[in-house]
Design a protein around this motif. Structure first.
Motif, PDB file in Angstrom:
ATOM      1  N   LEU A  13      34.167 -25.032  40.541  1.00 21.42           N
ATOM      2  CA  LEU A  13      33.011 -24.857  41.049  1.00 21.42           C
ATOM      3  C   LEU A  13      31.805 -25.699  41.030  1.00 21.42           C
ATOM      4  O   LEU A  13      30.938 -25.937  41.636  1.00 21.42           O
ATOM      5  CB  LEU A  13      32.532 -23.509  40.644  1.00 21.42           C
ATOM      6  N   ARG A  38      42.352 -18.156  54.392  1.00 22.06           N
ATOM      7  CA  ARG A  38      41.256 -18.223  53.572  1.00 22.06           C
ATOM      8  C   ARG A  38      41.638 -18.941  52.356  1.00 22.06           C
ATOM      9  O   ARG A  38      42.458 -18.467  51.728  1.00 22.06           O
ATOM     10  CB  ARG A  38      40.453 -16.917  53.387  1.00 22.06           C
ATOM     11  N   SER A  39      40.400 -19.799  51.815  1.00 25.14           N
ATOM     12  CA  SER A  39      40.760 -20.254  50.332  1.00 25.14           C
ATOM     13  C   SER A  39      39.241 -20.227  49.723  1.00 25.14           C
ATOM     14  O   SER A  39      38.415 -20.381  50.401  1.00 25.14           O
ATOM     15  CB  SER A  39      41.231 -21.432  50.461  1.00 25.14           C
ATOM     16  N   ILE A  40      39.633 -19.431  48.469  1.00 27.26           N
ATOM     17  CA  ILE A  40      38.196 -18.984  48.152  1.00 27.26           C
ATOM     18  C   ILE A  40      38.267 -19.727  46.403  1.00 27.26           C
ATOM     19  O   ILE A  40      39.152 -19.257  45.782  1.00 27.26           O
ATOM     20  CB  ILE A  40      38.008 -17.524  47.980  1.00 27.26           C
ATOM     21  N   VAL A  41      37.226 -19.966  46.008  1.00 28.54           N
ATOM     22  CA  VAL A  41      37.058 -20.254  44.662  1.00 28.54           C
ATOM     23  C   VAL A  41      36.027 -19.665  44.146  1.00 28.54           C
ATOM     24  O   VAL A  41      34.665 -19.361  44.536  1.00 28.54           O
ATOM     25  CB  VAL A  41      36.549 -21.914  44.743  1.00 28.54           C
ATOM     26  N   ILE A  42      36.191 -18.992  43.058  1.00 24.19           N
ATOM     27  CA  ILE A  42      35.367 -17.984  42.188  1.00 24.19           C
ATOM     28  C   ILE A  42      35.118 -18.245  40.608  1.00 24.19           C
ATOM     29  O   ILE A  42      35.910 -19.002  40.095  1.00 24.19           O
ATOM     30  CB  ILE A  42      35.497 -16.526  42.315  1.00 24.19           C
ATOM     31  N   ASP A  43      33.939 -18.025  40.262  1.00 23.33           N
ATOM     32  CA  ASP A  43      33.511 -17.976  39.030  1.00 23.33           C
ATOM     33  C   ASP A  43      34.643 -16.882  38.099  1.00 23.33           C
ATOM     34  O   ASP A  43      34.780 -15.894  38.778  1.00 23.33           O
ATOM     35  CB  ASP A  43      32.039 -17.666  38.764  1.00 23.33           C
ATOM     36  N   GLU A  48      33.328 -10.617  40.233  1.00 24.39           N
ATOM     37  CA  GLU A  48      33.547 -11.514  41.306  1.00 24.39           C
ATOM     38  C   GLU A  48      35.063 -11.110  41.737  1.00 24.39           C
ATOM     39  O   GLU A  48      35.363 -11.261  43.041  1.00 24.39           O
ATOM     40  CB  GLU A  48      33.688 -13.257  41.022  1.00 24.39           C
ATOM     41  N   PHE A  55      37.061  -7.892  49.500  1.00 19.73           N
ATOM     42  CA  PHE A  55      37.067  -8.363  50.945  1.00 19.73           C
ATOM     43  C   PHE A  55      38.124  -9.031  51.394  1.00 19.73           C
ATOM     44  O   PHE A  55      38.576  -8.931  52.647  1.00 19.73           O
ATOM     45  CB  PHE A  55      36.044  -9.718  50.546  1.00 19.73           C
TER      46      PHE A  55
ATOM     47  N   ARG B   2      21.570 -18.042  44.046  1.00 20.65           N
ATOM     48  CA  ARG B   2      23.068 -17.923  44.360  1.00 20.65           C
ATOM     49  C   ARG B   2      23.352 -18.944  45.553  1.00 20.65           C
ATOM     50  O   ARG B   2      22.813 -18.922  46.488  1.00 20.65           O
ATOM     51  CB  ARG B   2      23.314 -16.516  44.467  1.00 20.65           C
ATOM     52  N   ASN B  37      28.132 -20.659  43.099  1.00 19.22           N
ATOM     53  CA  ASN B  37      28.944 -19.254  42.708  1.00 19.22           C
ATOM     54  C   ASN B  37      30.350 -19.138  43.427  1.00 19.22           C
ATOM     55  O   ASN B  37      30.935 -18.654  43.034  1.00 19.22           O
ATOM     56  CB  ASN B  37      27.818 -18.389  43.189  1.00 19.22           C
ATOM     57  N   ARG B  38      30.240 -19.574  44.668  1.00 18.38           N
ATOM     58  CA  ARG B  38      31.553 -19.357  45.379  1.00 18.38           C
ATOM     59  C   ARG B  38      31.747 -20.491  46.455  1.00 18.38           C
ATOM     60  O   ARG B  38      30.759 -21.079  46.937  1.00 18.38           O
ATOM     61  CB  ARG B  38      31.308 -18.309  46.335  1.00 18.38           C
ATOM     62  N   SER B  39      32.890 -20.680  46.801  1.00 17.54           N
ATOM     63  CA  SER B  39      33.365 -21.877  47.710  1.00 17.54           C
ATOM     64  C   SER B  39      34.417 -21.278  48.570  1.00 17.54           C
ATOM     65  O   SER B  39      35.359 -20.647  47.976  1.00 17.54           O
ATOM     66  CB  SER B  39      33.733 -22.987  46.851  1.00 17.54           C
ATOM     67  N   ILE B  40      34.272 -21.255  49.840  1.00 14.51           N
ATOM     68  CA  ILE B  40      35.256 -20.688  50.682  1.00 14.51           C
ATOM     69  C   ILE B  40      35.762 -21.640  51.716  1.00 14.51           C
ATOM     70  O   ILE B  40      34.885 -22.296  52.206  1.00 14.51           O
ATOM     71  CB  ILE B  40      34.525 -19.378  51.212  1.00 14.51           C
ATOM     72  N   VAL B  41      37.119 -21.693  52.134  1.00 12.13           N
ATOM     73  CA  VAL B  41      37.425 -22.450  52.947  1.00 12.13           C
ATOM     74  C   VAL B  41      37.989 -21.288  54.217  1.00 12.13           C
ATOM     75  O   VAL B  41      38.462 -20.606  53.796  1.00 12.13           O
ATOM     76  CB  VAL B  41      38.657 -23.252  52.597  1.00 12.13           C
ATOM     77  N   GLU B  48      35.828 -15.284  61.640  1.00 12.49           N
ATOM     78  CA  GLU B  48      35.685 -15.557  60.389  1.00 12.49           C
ATOM     79  C   GLU B  48      34.364 -16.069  59.903  1.00 12.49           C
ATOM     80  O   GLU B  48      33.874 -15.623  58.663  1.00 12.49           O
ATOM     81  CB  GLU B  48      36.865 -16.653  60.065  1.00 12.49           C
ATOM     82  N   ASN B  51      32.662 -12.666  59.353  1.00 13.38           N
ATOM     83  CA  ASN B  51      33.064 -12.044  58.066  1.00 13.38           C
ATOM     84  C   ASN B  51      32.671 -12.710  56.925  1.00 13.38           C
ATOM     85  O   ASN B  51      32.014 -11.865  55.861  1.00 13.38           O
ATOM     86  CB  ASN B  51      34.704 -12.265  58.034  1.00 13.38           C
ATOM     87  N   ILE B  52      32.496 -13.919  56.740  1.00 14.00           N
ATOM     88  CA  ILE B  52      31.950 -14.760  55.689  1.00 14.00           C
ATOM     89  C   ILE B  52      30.576 -14.584  55.417  1.00 14.00           C
ATOM     90  O   ILE B  52      30.207 -14.473  54.477  1.00 14.00           O
ATOM     91  CB  ILE B  52      32.399 -16.336  55.646  1.00 14.00           C
ATOM     92  N   PHE B  55      29.579 -11.159  54.131  1.00 10.21           N
ATOM     93  CA  PHE B  55      30.274 -11.073  52.780  1.00 10.21           C
ATOM     94  C   PHE B  55      29.324 -11.764  51.898  1.00 10.21           C
ATOM     95  O   PHE B  55      28.809 -11.547  50.581  1.00 10.21           O
ATOM     96  CB  PHE B  55      31.717 -11.795  52.486  1.00 10.21           C
TER      97      PHE B  55
END
Lengths: 401, 401
Positions: A13, A38-43, A48, A55, B2, B37-41, B48, B51-52, B55
């Motif tokens: 992150l 989907r690809s998600i990076v979280i803390d 989270e 989700f 955030r 805080n978040r990264s989403i692909v 989509e 949705n994102i 969210f």
């Protein structure tokens, strides 16, 4: 199969670490026909995990990271809590972990015990390169996969996951590919008009690098795969140097060793890059003894016998100088094959009629010296890398003639 | 604040492209005190995006990708639709775009027009390297940023975003750093016990590479920043070779040019890597003329005058051979400073008392030749890269004495 990849970790992150796991996992899944949605990076905060799992409506959810032994590593327990699956303590894993800590001469903390708890009926993925095992389990009609974050620990487990999924989904897939040099992806794609329609059963995926390229073919139909690859090979065989596990320099060193030949080179703009590629192949000492980096005119004259007259009238970046550099290196060494390079890497140094990227090559073999010319795109470093690939490819083509 | 980063594109999801934008953007935001805080692909499907955005409860939402001119590129219109903001047609941008297409000799399609529609009161980020401008706008108390996907187009816009956020959030932040060589991150961190507590106002972040390292210092307090950096410099000055924008080879070439000195080298296990690093600096022709790659014993004897006796009795990987290689290169060239390298890169070739990674260096300068010894970790390629950094650092220390 809707698929989500969830990467856990502050390092990703904050940008300290680049998320290469996503690409590694996606490509492998792609090869067996599974698309990542989907690809998600979280803390690594409990909340989270809950947010993201609420989700995600995916059928396959892959976590990477947060499996380690420290108190920050909460992936396993949080995901298990979320799905409320029953767990058990795996005593074999616990023993393996204790042995691991013994081997590296460290005391195993009590907190490490938590790494040995697994969901009932889960598949455990052993970790020979770290402490945290991976796991595959089912919950709420989803397949949940937990991988450690470090790529070298994750990759062997990914192979196991692929086998599991192939089996689970009754996928029988075959995957092979070619490594290529000397042609760009766009030129290939242009030439492939109609090709894709002829081979609907095979997934064909190009991966481009600087100066190099690979094409991966995947299919559940072995015969279709071979036909597609044969067709592709017929179209582009002059640019194909090997299979996916090969390197251009590796193929060259192997062939030289087979033929009992020695290679040498005289490098100007590439400045040692070609030699360095050859030396990076373990065992290259059998086929490589010496080479010259002659960056100045004087060095070209002194070490390689390039004529002062040639440099004066035609300039250092000229066909004739490339020719004389190769000739001179043949004389000065006992090499059986010699490649020489002289070019303008930029960003300055261009003159009328000699643009940045212009490069000449000399190739001496069996008493004959041929020359080649090309113009490479990109910044200084890219021009030099592309010239290096081009030079190695000239050598390869000569050796495989 | 955030913050979410949303990357759009099939290439990233399928693993064809590695998502470097996330790291690039996160680091820059991090430097001004904003955590991602978040990264989403996501896939470029309208649903989509909805949705994102449903969210995400973030204050700052940054999209990258999907801004191009083709019908697949739906980021701008979809995000604008979602937030229901009013738009206008920016005629200047439309003209710029037409000019761009004229320049590259292509016809501008009508679909390109959509690129010139922007939310009212938005900030437009010009794109000098592509067609799609970026944009910053406010909606629902959030700050929305749209960037193009290609990193070279995105990065200049990111700089503009940072300026905008600093201004908006009244952040005055200063960021500087050091590039270092010859010491590992863990050794530094061990020596920094107590350091962090002494400098609470400054964010200190290490970034490790193979054979190199950088430390970035960020603070809103200029005085604290300078004090912290001075303290750090006092502790580690022998390993610091420059500021963030420097390279080791760049610093060396600059110093050599200032001193009117010529460098040369004799490389065995590094096989041309050191020369290649020097040649990669534009303008290196002033300070570098020639070098030798002497991989075999015979080449070391023939080109550099290393004694056969020395090779026989002490072996090619020995202090004495490194010494004679440096001496010989000094004699054979007009170089003022010479570095030589001989080592065992592995994975084979080790003998009792000579482990893989063992490397000797010779450094000749002003008639004096000194030798150095080190053992490097890692695979063949890493040993060679680390030996190259070590050699360059020896040269640097000699030049800056």
């Amino acid at each position: 199969m809707r698929t989500a990849i969830i990467t856990v970790g502050k390092e990703v992150l904050t940008g300290k670490t680049i998320n290469t796991n996503l690409a590694t996992i996606s490509r492998k899944l792609n090869e067996i026909g599974i698309d990542v949605n989907r690809s998600i990076v979280i803390d690594d905060i409990e909340e989270e995990y809950y947010n993201i799992l609420d989700f995600c409506d995916s059928d396959l959810i892959i976590f990477t990271g947060g499996l380690g032994p420290t108190i920050d590593d909460i992936t396993r327990e949080t995901v298990i809590d979320y799905f409320q699956v029953e767990t058990y303590l795996d005593k074999d894993i616990l023993k393996d972990m204790k042995n691991y800590f013994d081997r590296i001469n460290m005391k195993m903390e009590d907190t490490n015990d938590k790494q040995a708890y697994f969901p009932k009926d889960s598949i455990i993925l052993n970790n020979n390169l770290g402490t945290a095992p991976g796991v595959i389990f089912k919950a709420d009609n989803k397949t949940i996969v937990l991988f450690p974050g470090p790529p070298h620990e994750m990759i062997p487990m990914l192979e196991e996951l692929i086998l599991y999924l192939k089996n689970e989904l009754k996928i029988k897939l075959y995957s092979k590919g070619f490594r290529m040099v000397g042609i760009g992806e766009s030129s290939i794609e242009k030439a492939l008009t109609g090709f894709y329609n002829k081979h609907p059963l095979v997934n064909v995926a190009p991966y481009a690098g600087v100066g190099e390229l690979k094409y991966v073919f995947t299919s559940s139909n072995k015969k279709a795969l071979m036909e597609t690859m044969n067709h592709f090979y017929d179209l582009f065989n002059e640019y194909i140097y090997g299979n996916l596990e090969d390197t251009l320099e590796g193929v060259i060193v192997k062939k030289l060793a087979e033929k009992n030949m020695i290679i040498s080179m005289a490098e100007s703009c590439t400045g040692g890059l070609i030699a360095s590629k050859i030396v990076n192949v373990s065992g290259s000492s059998k086929v490589f003894k010496e080479s010259f980096v002659t960056y100045s005119n004087e060095a070209k004259i002194k070490h390689l016998g390039v004529k002062e007259e040639t440099l004066k009238t035609l300039g250092a970046v000229s066909e004739e100088v490339a020719y004389e550099m190769a000739k001179g290196t043949s004389k000065k060494t006992s090499a059986d094959i010699v490649i020489s390079v002289t070019g303008i890497a930029g960003p300055t140094g261009d003159t009328p009629g000699k643009p940045i990227g212009l490069t000449y090559f000399g190739l001496s073999h069996m008493g004959v010296t041929k020359t080649y010319r090309n113009i490479f795109n990109g910044n200084r470093e890219m021009v030099r890398i592309r010239a290096t690939s081009f030079a190695l490819n000239l050598v390869r083509k000569e050796l495989f003639k």
